[in-house]
Design an enzyme around this catalytic site. Sequence first.
Site, PDB file in Angstrom:
ATOM      1  CE  LYS A 167      -2.140  -1.612   3.379  1.00 21.50           C
ATOM      2  NZ  LYS A 167      -3.042  -1.593   4.926  1.00 21.50           N
ATOM      3  CG  ASP A 202      -6.269  -3.940   8.537  1.00 20.61           C
ATOM      4  OD1 ASP A 202      -5.795  -5.285   7.949  1.00 20.61           O
ATOM      5  OD2 ASP A 202      -6.565  -3.470   7.159  1.00 20.61           O
TER       6      ASP A 202
HETATM    7  P1  ADP Z   1      -8.348   2.358   4.497  1.00 15.23           P
HETATM    8  O1  ADP Z   1      -8.324   2.000   6.084  1.00 15.23           O
HETATM    9  O2  ADP Z   1      -7.451   0.958   4.361  1.00 15.23           O
HETATM   10  O3  ADP Z   1      -6.658   3.566   5.332  1.00 15.23           O
HETATM   11  P2  ADP Z   1     -10.627   3.669   4.019  1.00 15.23           P
HETATM   12  O4  ADP Z   1     -11.274   2.514   4.003  1.00 15.23           O
HETATM   13  O5  ADP Z   1      -9.680   5.045   4.713  1.00 15.23           O
HETATM   14  O6  ADP Z   1      -9.016   2.550   3.785  1.00 15.23           O
HETATM   15  O7  ADP Z   1     -10.712   4.226   2.214  1.00 15.23           O
HETATM   16  C1  ADP Z   1      -9.134   5.251   1.461  1.00 15.23           C
HETATM   17  C2  ADP Z   1      -9.308   4.273   0.812  1.00 15.23           C
HETATM   18  O8  ADP Z   1     -10.696   4.410  -0.613  1.00 15.23           O
HETATM   19  C3  ADP Z   1      -8.175   5.096  -0.743  1.00 15.23           C
HETATM   20  O9  ADP Z   1      -7.280   4.231  -1.498  1.00 15.23           O
HETATM   21  C4  ADP Z   1      -8.969   5.992  -1.303  1.00 15.23           C
HETATM   22  O10 ADP Z   1      -8.657   6.089  -2.668  1.00 15.23           O
HETATM   23  C5  ADP Z   1     -10.354   5.573  -1.691  1.00 15.23           C
HETATM   24  N1  ADP Z   1     -11.910   6.028  -1.403  1.00 15.23           N
HETATM   25  C6  ADP Z   1     -11.956   7.146  -0.625  1.00 15.23           C
HETATM   26  N2  ADP Z   1     -12.888   8.083  -0.897  1.00 15.23           N
HETATM   27  C7  ADP Z   1     -13.279   6.722  -1.911  1.00 15.23           C
HETATM   28  C8  ADP Z   1     -15.380   7.059  -2.353  1.00 15.23           C
HETATM   29  N3  ADP Z   1     -16.458   7.588  -1.923  1.00 15.23           N
HETATM   30  N4  ADP Z   1     -16.075   5.623  -3.057  1.00 15.23           N
HETATM   31  C9  ADP Z   1     -14.301   4.066  -2.594  1.00 15.23           C
HETATM   32  N5  ADP Z   1     -12.938   5.176  -2.584  1.00 15.23           N
HETATM   33  C10 ADP Z   1     -12.840   5.512  -2.181  1.00 15.23           C
END
Ligand code: ADP
Length: 468
Positions: A167, A202
């Site tokens: 990532k 996670d």
């Molecule tokens: P993590 O907790 O694994 O860091 P998240 O669940 O917060 O991940 O998701 C972040 C990811 O989702 C990023 O890769 C981003 O590009 C993507 N992202 C952000 N907003 C949206 C959305 N509205 N729809 C789909 N993907 C999204």
Amino acid sequence: MSFHLIDIKDANELQRAAILDITRQFELTTKKIHDIKQHFINEMHKGLEKHGNSLAMIPSYVPGTPTGKEIGTFLALDLGGTNLRVCQITFLGGSEIKIKQQKYKVLESLKTGEARALFDFIAESIDRFLTDLGDEHNDGKLDLGFTFSFPVEQTAINKGTLLHWTKGFAATGAVGKDVVELLQDSLNRKNVPVRVAALVNDTVGTLLAYTYIIPNALMGVILGTGTNGAYVEKVKAIKKLGNFHFNSEDMIVNMEWGGFDNERKVLPITLFDNKLDRESINPRAQIFEKLISGMYLGEIARNVIIHLIDSDLLFKEIHFQFSNITYQRINQQWGFETAYLSRIEADLTPNLDNTNSILKNDLNVYESSLTDRQIIKRICQLIGIRAARLAATGLAAVITHRKAVESGCSIGIDGTLFEFYPHFEQRIRGTFDELIGSNADKIALGLARDGSGVGAAIAAMMAAKNRE
Ligand code: ADP
Ligand code: MG
């Protein structure tokens, strides 16, 4: 189940041919997903038998799941991919939880700099969090559960070696080291009164948190920046543990399913995926993840879009001499965000006005035809559908392997894709119908939002209890 694709009425013949070709490349037939599911099950067996399989099947040393009756206050830390979260979690029993939390952004320079700087930053964030909280609980050391969402080979609940980064992380001096030790060293150096009691992936955390609310859930899944899954396995089925003695019949297994089929035996990989993979910082690795998760979907879409621009099939009717079009943004790696796919898929206006506003405001493409926008929407749909179908195939494989098809089961899912990407759940369900048939209704999918923090605290609690 058929998956609805936007009709592109006014495309010319060349555009039609290209769209058909791209559609074929991204489509997964029912037969194909059956093959993928079977291969997934075979790989699960291989991963449980020996170390070093691409589907790694990593034992978590977490004995089963909580009952929902436990009580106490613990810290949790979640290094997810995009943010660092620090939480204080109080378990009140009766499946009730109180959470205080703070998010800190992890700068790119920390992700790719020296590991020591990254872990020092984490320790400082915990220190800041505790200061902001006041010292309600400052008698002795606080137990912390550390959610670390990267492939780690664990040998105990509080010991685990980083196998490799994923990532977008590449901090030097961490691979091959015990990440609990790295964090504890930083905490000690900065005199932060915290003991790292448990290290959990996670997905394991998501599953633990979910089971505090819904006891006996089978799986925890992440569909966010990356993707992965954990499930409850019989210890005796984890053959690579040998005759290791464990205090429970069950153990949670972190599958690291992002690495499924890195050998590319069954996954149909397109030219656009290959380009993404080659330009990524971990080529030939995490192939399954690269077809599914939030970090990558936007870039795959960008690859298809620039292919069509280069083939003279997109933004063709624009008179460049007089137009404001600039390709600067769209030329940039990662310049097309996965959030755009979400917004474009959700755009139901007849002229695709919201898509147009992304093109204009986010990508500086000030002119486009309706056909251009329809083609772009089709591309997003193909990528979004493929991602959901592949995720569903992994889920169905685990459900089948654990013989939970007839009895049904609950699965907790965390991540932006599952929460916000249009139709993602519905597409998973549609794929279950093909793979599992009439029993698909017995599978409950629930949102387990930010569960990994709570899950880490539960793991810390279980570890602290074992220490007593
Ligand atoms: P993590 O907790 O694994 O860091 P998240 O669940 O917060 O991940 O998701 C972040 C990811 O989702 C990023 O890769 C981003 O590009 C993507 N992202 C952000 N907003 C949206 C959305 N509205 N729809 C789909 N993907 C999204
Ligand atoms: Mg998250």
